[in-house]
Structure formats: C-alpha cells, structure tokens
Write a protein that holds these residues in place. Structure first.
Motif, PDB file in Angstrom:
ATOM      1  N   GLY A   9     -18.437 -35.189  -8.947  1.00  0.00           N
ATOM      2  CA  GLY A   9     -19.526 -34.251  -8.703  1.00  0.00           C
ATOM      3  C   GLY A   9     -19.476 -32.995  -9.554  1.00  0.00           C
ATOM      4  O   GLY A   9     -20.403 -32.193  -9.532  1.00  0.00           O
ATOM      5  N   LYS A  10     -18.397 -32.819 -10.314  1.00  0.00           N
ATOM      6  CA  LYS A  10     -18.274 -31.663 -11.197  1.00  0.00           C
ATOM      7  C   LYS A  10     -18.971 -31.948 -12.527  1.00  0.00           C
ATOM      8  O   LYS A  10     -19.108 -33.102 -12.945  1.00  0.00           O
ATOM      9  N   ALA A  34     -15.865 -36.419 -13.344  1.00  0.00           N
ATOM     10  CA  ALA A  34     -16.768 -35.369 -13.806  1.00  0.00           C
ATOM     11  C   ALA A  34     -17.857 -35.935 -14.709  1.00  0.00           C
ATOM     12  O   ALA A  34     -17.641 -36.910 -15.435  1.00  0.00           O
ATOM     13  N   ASN A  35     -19.028 -35.318 -14.670  1.00  0.00           N
ATOM     14  CA  ASN A  35     -20.068 -35.557 -15.660  1.00  0.00           C
ATOM     15  C   ASN A  35     -19.757 -34.659 -16.856  1.00  0.00           C
ATOM     16  O   ASN A  35     -19.414 -33.488 -16.674  1.00  0.00           O
ATOM     17  N   GLY A  60     -18.575 -44.720 -15.010  1.00  0.00           N
ATOM     18  CA  GLY A  60     -19.526 -44.354 -13.972  1.00  0.00           C
ATOM     19  C   GLY A  60     -19.962 -42.907 -13.972  1.00  0.00           C
ATOM     20  O   GLY A  60     -20.825 -42.519 -13.179  1.00  0.00           O
ATOM     21  N   SER A  61     -19.391 -42.092 -14.840  1.00  0.00           N
ATOM     22  CA  SER A  61     -19.806 -40.686 -14.911  1.00  0.00           C
ATOM     23  C   SER A  61     -21.017 -40.537 -15.818  1.00  0.00           C
ATOM     24  O   SER A  61     -21.217 -41.325 -16.746  1.00  0.00           O
ATOM     25  N   LYS A  62     -21.797 -39.513 -15.562  1.00  0.00           N
ATOM     26  CA  LYS A  62     -22.891 -39.180 -16.474  1.00  0.00           C
ATOM     27  C   LYS A  62     -22.305 -38.504 -17.710  1.00  0.00           C
ATOM     28  O   LYS A  62     -21.296 -37.794 -17.623  1.00  0.00           O
ATOM     29  N   VAL A  63     -22.956 -38.714 -18.842  1.00  0.00           N
ATOM     30  CA  VAL A  63     -22.453 -38.140 -20.088  1.00  0.00           C
ATOM     31  C   VAL A  63     -23.629 -37.817 -20.993  1.00  0.00           C
ATOM     32  O   VAL A  63     -24.650 -38.514 -20.985  1.00  0.00           O
ATOM     33  N   ALA A  64     -23.496 -36.733 -21.742  1.00  0.00           N
ATOM     34  CA  ALA A  64     -24.497 -36.364 -22.746  1.00  0.00           C
ATOM     35  C   ALA A  64     -23.756 -35.994 -24.021  1.00  0.00           C
ATOM     36  O   ALA A  64     -22.864 -35.143 -24.001  1.00  0.00           O
ATOM     37  N   ASP A  93     -19.359 -26.537 -13.755  1.00  0.00           N
ATOM     38  CA  ASP A  93     -18.084 -26.297 -13.083  1.00  0.00           C
ATOM     39  C   ASP A  93     -16.931 -26.022 -14.039  1.00  0.00           C
ATOM     40  O   ASP A  93     -16.003 -25.287 -13.690  1.00  0.00           O
ATOM     41  N   ILE A  94     -16.969 -26.659 -15.213  1.00  0.00           N
ATOM     42  CA  ILE A  94     -15.822 -26.620 -16.121  1.00  0.00           C
ATOM     43  C   ILE A  94     -16.316 -26.386 -17.539  1.00  0.00           C
ATOM     44  O   ILE A  94     -17.238 -27.066 -17.994  1.00  0.00           O
ATOM     45  N   VAL A  95     -15.695 -25.437 -18.232  1.00  0.00           N
ATOM     46  CA  VAL A  95     -15.952 -25.255 -19.660  1.00  0.00           C
ATOM     47  C   VAL A  95     -14.603 -25.263 -20.367  1.00  0.00           C
ATOM     48  O   VAL A  95     -13.732 -24.441 -20.061  1.00  0.00           O
ATOM     49  N   VAL A  96     -14.435 -26.191 -21.291  1.00  0.00           N
ATOM     50  CA  VAL A  96     -13.212 -26.264 -22.091  1.00  0.00           C
ATOM     51  C   VAL A  96     -13.583 -25.889 -23.523  1.00  0.00           C
ATOM     52  O   VAL A  96     -14.308 -26.608 -24.207  1.00  0.00           O
ATOM     53  N   HIS A  97     -13.093 -24.736 -23.943  1.00  0.00           N
ATOM     54  CA  HIS A  97     -13.351 -24.249 -25.303  1.00  0.00           C
ATOM     55  C   HIS A  97     -12.283 -24.840 -26.224  1.00  0.00           C
ATOM     56  O   HIS A  97     -11.180 -24.293 -26.339  1.00  0.00           O
TER      57      HIS A  97
END
Length: 259
Positions: A9-10, A34-35, A60-64, A93-97
């Motif tokens: 759900g994240k 996570a998506n 099964g996760s959404k991805v763009a 929910d999450i940002v990875v730089h």
C-alpha cells in the motif's frame, strides 16, 4: 528481511533506478509490496527501466517508468505526478534520492559546466524533488539519500562529487529536524563505499587506483560492495521498524575507513 511484504500500500519514488543500486532498491521495494516509480534519463536507460518495471509488475505491485532528468527542474514534477497516479491514497510514502553523476576532475581542470552538471543532479535535484513531494508525503513517510564514503575520504578528482555527498549528509540532519514532527517522517542517508555498478566500472583508472588501498583494508572483506549489500539497509530505513532512526548516516561500506 528480503521479500517480506512490509510495504504493501506504500508508494515510492526511486530516482536513477534503471540500473545499479537504484534498480536493486526499486525491485526490492516492489517485492515488499510498494508501488514504485522507476526513473531513467537516457534511451539506454529506457530499456533497462522497462526490465526493472517488468520485474516489479510481475510481483503484483503497480509500477510507472518515467523519463526524467533530475537535473532539469521541470522534469521533477513528472516523478511526483507518476507517483500520485499509482498511489492508492494520493500520498507518497517513500522517496529514495539515488540518482547522481560521479565524473572525476582535478581542480586545475575544473569548469563551471562540470560543477553545475554534478551539483544540479546530486544536490539541487534532491532538494527540489523533496520540496515537490512535501504536500503529498504521508505520515510515517521515509526519505533516504544515497551518499558516499567519498564525502569524507579525500579522494583526488572528487572535489564536486565529495562536496555534494557531504552536503546531503548535512541536509539530512536539517530535514530530520525541520520535517520530522511536522510531517511525521524520517530522513536518513546510506553511505556506500565503491559498489560494483556501471558508475564504478566507468570511473577513471586513477580513481580506482586511489581507492585500492582502502578496498584492501576494508574490515568486513577486501572487496568492493555489491548492490545486494546496500539494498537491505535502504529497505530497513523505508520500513516501520526504522521509525526511531532519523538524521543518521548509515555506513554501508564494509567499514571502509579514511585513506
């Protein structure tokens, strides 16, 4: 921890995630439920990003997959829009730089263009992407910045690269304070040593040679890191279990120390 579905759900944005550490992180976050927004810049990256996206989607996760040059301010909004489009609750929910450029240059050869190319990708992009995400960031959100032991090692030719990574570690503490209580988020850095990715193999031979004594003396094992060494540390910092860790720089270098 790998494969544990603790992020269902994240929604996550991982910059520079077509190859290398970023791809590993994106795939792992997807495995955890996570998506994920996968980010690439070039035509070469487009093919790699498609493969990463396929692996995430198969679980099964959404991805763009989003083409965005993080050094270009107008491209950053594309990442935010894509994340909101796949989010289940209009939150990020999450940002990875992770995106960075690491070209090497002696001070005597420095140009303004070289300086700006690196600072735009490595420093300006994380600052302004985070600013764009803030209106949508979820309570309990996570910001993780990938830095480098170069911030503290004094490696020749890394004037700008080392400066940008050290700057992110300073920013991490500022944001942990400035954004923590206000947004209920944590902000941390992961600091790898050399990792066996394209970025490492494309380094100038002299830079690799300068690192070699430190590699040989690495306490955990005399080798460069692997993507699989870094990914679980990032995953922990993206999880609920890391809720009491913020403003930290987590070493992910096998204990590599200063030259």
């Amino acid at each position: 921890m790998e494969g544990h579905k603790n992020l269902i759900g994240k929604t996550a944005i991982v910059t520079g995630s077509a190859r290398g550490i970023g791809a590993g992180i994106a795939i792992d976050l997807g495995k955890r439920g996570a998506n994920v927004v996968v980010n690439y810049t070039s035509r070469r990256g487009e093919v790699a990003a498609a493969a990463v996206s396929q692996r995430i989607g198969a679980g099964g996760s959404k991805v763009a997959a989003v083409q965005a040059n993080v050094a270009v301010m107008s491209d950053l909004q594309k990442l935010v829009d894509a994340a909101l489009a796949i989010s289940e609750n209009a939150k990020i929910d999450i940002v990875v730089h992770n995106a960075a450029t690491g070209d090497d240059c002696y001070l005597e050869d420095m140009t303004e263009r070289f300086y700006e190319d690196q600072t735009d990708a490595n420093l300006k992009a994380p600052i302004f992407l985070t600013k764009l995400v803030l209106p949508y960031i979820a309570q309990g959100g996570r910001i993780v910045m990938i830095t480098s032991v170069s911030a503290r090692m004094g490696i020749p030719q890394q004037t700008v690269y080392a400066a940008t990574k050290a700057a992110l570690e300073g920013i991490c503490k500022v944001w942990a304070t400035e954004l923590g209580k206000k947004h209920g988020i944590t902000v941390n850095c992961v600091s790898p040593g050399p990792v066996a990715t394209d970025m490492w193999t494309e380094c100038e031979p002299e830079v690799v040679a300068d690192f070699q004594p430190a590699i040989n003396a690495t306490p955990a094992e005399a080798r460069v890191g692997e993507v699989s060494d870094i990914v679980p540390i990032v995953a922990f910092l993206c999880s609920e279990e890391s809720r009491w860790v913020t403003g930290s720089v987590v070493g992910a270098s096998g204990g590599m120390s200063f030259i």
